[in-house]
Structures are given as C-alpha cells and as structure tokens.
Design a protein around this motif. Sequence first.
Motif, PDB file in Angstrom:
ATOM      1  N   ALA A 105      -6.294   8.146   0.308  1.00 37.00           N
ATOM      2  CA  ALA A 105      -5.269   7.223   0.793  1.00 37.00           C
ATOM      3  C   ALA A 105      -5.838   6.210   1.778  1.00 37.00           C
ATOM      4  N   SER A 106      -6.861   6.621   2.546  1.00 36.06           N
ATOM      5  CA  SER A 106      -7.348   5.766   3.623  1.00 36.06           C
ATOM      6  C   SER A 106      -7.879   4.434   3.103  1.00 36.06           C
ATOM      7  N   VAL A 107      -8.646   4.489   2.024  1.00 34.21           N
ATOM      8  CA  VAL A 107      -9.264   3.259   1.512  1.00 34.21           C
ATOM      9  C   VAL A 107      -8.186   2.362   0.869  1.00 34.21           C
ATOM     10  N   SER A 108      -7.263   2.990   0.139  1.00 33.45           N
ATOM     11  CA  SER A 108      -6.182   2.216  -0.488  1.00 33.45           C
ATOM     12  C   SER A 108      -5.337   1.499   0.559  1.00 33.45           C
ATOM     13  N   CYS A 109      -4.989   2.192   1.616  1.00 31.25           N
ATOM     14  CA  CYS A 109      -4.137   1.581   2.650  1.00 31.25           C
ATOM     15  C   CYS A 109      -4.896   0.480   3.397  1.00 31.25           C
ATOM     16  N   TYR A 110      -6.175   0.702   3.637  1.00 33.44           N
ATOM     17  CA  TYR A 110      -7.003  -0.315   4.287  1.00 33.44           C
ATOM     18  C   TYR A 110      -7.033  -1.580   3.428  1.00 33.44           C
ATOM     19  N   TYR A 111      -7.293  -1.390   2.132  1.00 35.26           N
ATOM     20  CA  TYR A 111      -7.362  -2.508   1.183  1.00 35.26           C
ATOM     21  C   TYR A 111      -6.024  -3.234   1.110  1.00 35.26           C
ATOM     22  N   ALA A 112      -4.938  -2.455   1.022  1.00 31.42           N
ATOM     23  CA  ALA A 112      -3.600  -3.059   0.921  1.00 31.42           C
ATOM     24  C   ALA A 112      -3.308  -3.934   2.143  1.00 31.42           C
ATOM     25  N   LYS A 113      -3.709  -3.455   3.302  1.00 29.71           N
ATOM     26  CA  LYS A 113      -3.476  -4.210   4.535  1.00 29.71           C
ATOM     27  C   LYS A 113      -4.303  -5.504   4.520  1.00 29.71           C
ATOM     28  N   GLN A 114      -5.581  -5.368   4.134  1.00 29.37           N
ATOM     29  CA  GLN A 114      -6.463  -6.541   4.061  1.00 29.37           C
ATOM     30  C   GLN A 114      -5.906  -7.606   3.134  1.00 29.37           C
ATOM     31  N   LYS A 115      -5.311  -7.154   2.021  1.00 33.88           N
ATOM     32  CA  LYS A 115      -4.806  -8.084   1.016  1.00 33.88           C
ATOM     33  C   LYS A 115      -3.419  -8.610   1.362  1.00 33.88           C
ATOM     34  N   GLY A 116      -2.864  -8.161   2.459  1.00 35.03           N
ATOM     35  CA  GLY A 116      -1.590  -8.709   2.921  1.00 35.03           C
ATOM     36  C   GLY A 116      -0.339  -8.097   2.301  1.00 35.03           C
ATOM     37  N   TYR A 117      -0.471  -6.947   1.685  1.00 33.20           N
ATOM     38  CA  TYR A 117       0.725  -6.281   1.144  1.00 33.20           C
ATOM     39  C   TYR A 117       1.618  -5.785   2.284  1.00 33.20           C
ATOM     40  N   GLU A 118       2.935  -5.766   2.002  1.00 34.65           N
ATOM     41  CA  GLU A 118       3.889  -5.298   3.014  1.00 34.65           C
ATOM     42  C   GLU A 118       3.974  -3.770   3.021  1.00 34.65           C
ATOM     43  N   GLY A 119       3.690  -3.188   1.862  1.00 38.14           N
ATOM     44  CA  GLY A 119       3.810  -1.731   1.763  1.00 38.14           C
ATOM     45  C   GLY A 119       3.020  -1.175   0.605  1.00 38.14           C
ATOM     46  N   VAL A 120       3.043   0.167   0.501  1.00 37.17           N
ATOM     47  CA  VAL A 120       2.317   0.864  -0.564  1.00 37.17           C
ATOM     48  C   VAL A 120       3.259   1.840  -1.263  1.00 37.17           C
ATOM     49  N   ILE A 121       2.968   2.088  -2.551  1.00 40.91           N
ATOM     50  CA  ILE A 121       3.752   3.060  -3.322  1.00 40.91           C
ATOM     51  C   ILE A 121       2.794   4.013  -4.021  1.00 40.91           C
ATOM     52  N   ALA A 122       3.146   5.282  -4.039  1.00 36.17           N
ATOM     53  CA  ALA A 122       2.368   6.240  -4.833  1.00 36.17           C
ATOM     54  C   ALA A 122       3.326   7.152  -5.585  1.00 36.17           C
ATOM     55  N   ALA A 123       2.934   7.498  -6.807  1.00 39.51           N
ATOM     56  CA  ALA A 123       3.702   8.433  -7.617  1.00 39.51           C
ATOM     57  C   ALA A 123       2.987   9.770  -7.565  1.00 39.51           C
ATOM     58  N   THR A 124       3.533  10.712  -6.832  1.00 42.26           N
ATOM     59  CA  THR A 124       2.856  12.002  -6.673  1.00 42.26           C
ATOM     60  C   THR A 124       3.798  13.058  -6.127  1.00 42.26           C
ATOM     61  N   SER A 125       3.684  14.272  -6.671  1.00 44.35           N
ATOM     62  CA  SER A 125       4.434  15.395  -6.108  1.00 44.35           C
ATOM     63  C   SER A 125       3.514  16.240  -5.246  1.00 44.35           C
ATOM     64  N   GLY A 126       2.302  15.767  -5.028  1.00 41.85           N
ATOM     65  CA  GLY A 126       1.301  16.572  -4.343  1.00 41.85           C
ATOM     66  C   GLY A 126       1.056  16.149  -2.913  1.00 41.85           C
ATOM     67  N   ASN A 127      -0.077  16.625  -2.372  1.00 47.27           N
ATOM     68  CA  ASN A 127      -0.455  16.313  -0.999  1.00 47.27           C
ATOM     69  C   ASN A 127      -0.727  14.825  -0.813  1.00 47.27           C
TER      70      ASN A 127
END
Lengths: 472, 104
Positions: A105-127
């Motif tokens: 999650a750390s790299v995805s959230c870092y990238y999303a922030k850099q690219k200017g996204y307002e938020g993130v979505i994940a499809a998962t029932s897990g950790n």
Amino acid sequence: MKDMSYAGVMARKNEIMKKALRMDYEEFEGEGLTFDYEGMMEKAGYSMEDIRNIQRSSSVGDTPLIELKNLTAAARKLAGPGKGARIFIKDEASNPSGSFKARRASVSCYYAKQKGYEGVIAATSGNYGAAVASQANMRDLKCIIVQEVYDSSRVGQPEILEKGRKCEAYGAEVLQLTVGPELFYVFLRTLEETGFFNASLYTPFGIAGVETLGYELTEQVRRCCGRDPDAVVVTNAGGGNLTGTARGLLKAGAMETRVIGASVDLQGLHMASDRDFNRKSFTTGHTGFGVPFCTWPDRADVPRNAARPLRYMDRYVTITQGEVFYMTEALAQLEGLERGPAGNTSLTAAFAIAQEMEEDQVLVVQETEYTGAGKHLTAQLTFARERGIEVRRGNPREQIPGENILLPSDPSVIGVQDLDLDHLRRSYLKNSLKRNGLQSSELLEKELDFLGLEIKKNRDYVRSALKELESR
Amino acid sequence: MNRKIPARAWVQIESVVLRPEERAPNVPEETRECPLLLWVKGFLKEEALPGDTVEIETIIGRALSGKLLEENPPYEHDFGRPITELLTVKEEFRRIPAKGGASQ
C-alpha cells in the motif's frame, strides 16, 4: 447518460483503468503473446533505495527477524541427527496496519499523492484494505475499500468482519458486498464515479513494495548467520507476496535461495459460491486463489498483472486448515508470539520443510499478521463449528475442506503436500495459447523465450511441453 | 415500533447492486439466484424511518442512497470460545521423542 449496467461498465474497463492508474499498459505489449515484464516493473520508476525511503517515511518495513528456537528444536527432534534447519520468522505484524500489506500500500499511496489523486480505492477482503486505509491517512488521501463480506443470508466470516472494522477505524468508506465476482463491477463503477487511484494489489507499485521484504530479510540473515537464507517460504494467493519477495532476494544478491510457495488446501470449494463462501476458514492464502493466479496471472484487476509467481517459484506445497490452526497455537505457546492464523500458512509449511533440511541451513518464514477479535483461531473455529463444520483432532491428510477441520493428533503428522509444478507450468502454457487464440506451431522464437521466462524454464522445455499438450 | 432516526445520525443502508437476472454470466447457480447486495455507512441526510429510501453522506463525503437499516450498528464479531482441543499443544511439542536416539 452512461450505461451503468454490468456489461456497460465492464466494456469501459480499459478506459477506466487508464485514468485510475495513469499508466498505459499498451506500451509494454510486444509481438504476439509477449509483453515487456521488466520494462513494466521499471516503469514503477522507483529504485530499491527510493522504495525503502518511501516506506521509512510512513513507518513501513524494517521489521524484526525472529529466530524460532523452540520450534526449531522440535523440528530437529522429529528430523533426527544432523537434520532440521534454523527457522526464522519475519514479524510483519509490526507494520503500521499489522501485516506485510503495508509495504504494497505504501508505494501505491505515495504514487497516488504524487500524481495528484484525491483518494485511493482497493477491492479486497483481506489485510490489504487496512493497509491502504492506514497508508492513505499518512499521505492525506481519501480511501474507499470494496469488500466481499456476506453470503445471501448476511452471514459473514468473523475474519472479514474484523477487517471491515479496521478499515472503518482508519476512516475509510467501506462498501460491503455479498458473494460474487461482480465486486469488480462495483470497484470499476466506483473508480469511474470518484476519479480515485486504483490501489490494486497487482500494479508494479504493489509488487515493488514487497521487494524490500526479500531484500531486508537477506540482509538480516547475512548479519545473524553469515550466509544467505537457504530457502524462504511464502504464503501464496494472488502471487504478489511471492513475486515481490523473490525479486527482493535477487536484488539483494541471494541468487541460490529457494523460493517455496505455500497455500492452504481448499480443493473442492468454489470461491464464487454463495453456499461454499462460509464453509472455509481461510479467506486468502489458499489454493482457490493460489492455483488459478499461477496458471493465469492476468485474471487480476489490472491489464497486466505484475505478480507472476511461476517466474520465481522453485516449489509449491499445500498444507491443511487444521495444521495452520495447530501451528498458530504452537507459535503462541512455544515462541510467545500470538499472531493471526492466515499469516501462519507459510510457518506451517516451514515446520515440515525444515525437517528435510540440514541443521546448518537457514529457512525463513517471511510474514506474520496481526490478530484480534474475529481474526483469531478461537473465533474462526467457533464460527466453523456453528456452520456445522466438524472440528476435531485427527490425521490432516483425511480432511475434506468444507466438511471438517482436522487438528493434527501430534506435531509429527504435520506435513506438506507438493503440487506438481510441471503440471501448473503446462496449465499456464495452455491458458496463454488459449487466451491469445494461438496454436503452438505458430509461435515465434521470441514467444517461446517469453513463455520460458514466464515459467522459469528454457525454450526447449516450452517446446517439449507444448508438443506434449498438443498430442493429448 | 419503528422510531424515526434523526438527521445526521450515523447509519447503515442497504442497496441492490444487481438483481438476479442482471448478474454476471459466469457465477455459480446458487449465487446467481441471489441479488448482489451492498451495505455502507454514513451520516443520514434527513430524518427517516428504517426501511425508507434515504440518502447518506459517507465518511469521506460521498452521497449514496439506499434502504435505511439502523442507526450505528454494533461490531459483533468476537473471539469465540477457547478451543479446548488445542490446550495441550505446548505439552505435545515437549513430549516429541528424539528420533535416532539423539540426546535432547
């Protein structure tokens, strides 16, 4: 007015994905059935040092490597003189959200922030849900988690209910669904509505984030044992844990370390079945994900899956639900580490595999996960009993997933069953030809080489395997 | 019996995402017989009765609508009962006899 029907949204999949990742997978497509896997991984654009810095800036990684001395001693008694590798465990539960998924999650959230996204979505029932929600907070992003939670009577596994609670504890919006693969439809629709980033487990970011795990554990083993790990056991579901860890081992120069995948044997249970949904006690790390994702990785929620376990796997074993619960109890009782059962899939396999190895060798179990209400063997076995699953002591080899859970009669009966990797490799080849609408006689040398890399074999192996498939 | 739930209360709603006939073609029979349902929580926009179709604002500020279920549903998952069959695990590891007469 946009067509919001199932078929309508699914037809816009590529367009939605492109916006939600700012990555054009087309550029990695090559001739015929080939694609540039390493090129795609490089596109993540972060070096090992970059990723370690990103993770350190959000308190991820640098987890302890703990030697399991009492379990090693027990394995040695069972193995006999000279046998029984030293067993170590990477305590990934000490990541911020309680599992190794924080790395992904750390790299995805870092990238999303850099690219200017307002938020993130994940499809998962897990950790992973809690991991994304936790990392999103550190990067000041909004977060939506889409979960498959309930059967049609609105009964949910305690483990998944706990994961939903944890996501809400981090302030995520949690969309809870009944059983079915159409979760992906809800996921796409929500991506389209919000314009948020697709924090898929299967992007190059999601995999690059796990490379640090393999890298760190190599450094730690070298420091304490003066050698490279001889083998690493990885719980295998979607393949990302194994792929990332193996790539990290290679980047650390641990070229001889054997990478062993382990999954809980849930043969006979259908993953999209409303009836079977609550008859299993493991919601991930099982053969229901592990096998299909090995033999066709591109079934994931991105156009090309960065998790490709057959590229790295040297051996693939299964263990049973009862054995994992038994070893989870043993980890608490003998080593003083109370951790979640799902994360102990690889531990269980390691206890058996260590007995095959020499006593000067080193075997690493590369994860643990947090435990708590719902995510605990007492909760999960109580739930299983309430669903009419028979729970008793016995021979794990006699288990029938969905009907019983056999807790080993004693430690000596814990064992691994090898899956036939050649069979899985051939299934992969078959799927690859079928999905691309190709005959084996039409394949270019380049395509044969690509297929070889996909299954960790050479061109000759691919040729003879294809010939064999054709003659059937 | 049903009491009105006030505006701004933290509530859970339910909605039908896909009716049985709208479900994906590849799902098993017993799954296809059921609708795909969704539950989500948020702040109730206007006072309403359970069962009413309402709009909520989720924790991240999105507006969603569905059938109002209840106010602030509890988390009910727990630790279950101790598994008595596992109480002796430590002893079972201690009792392992050494193979090949190795001294331990």
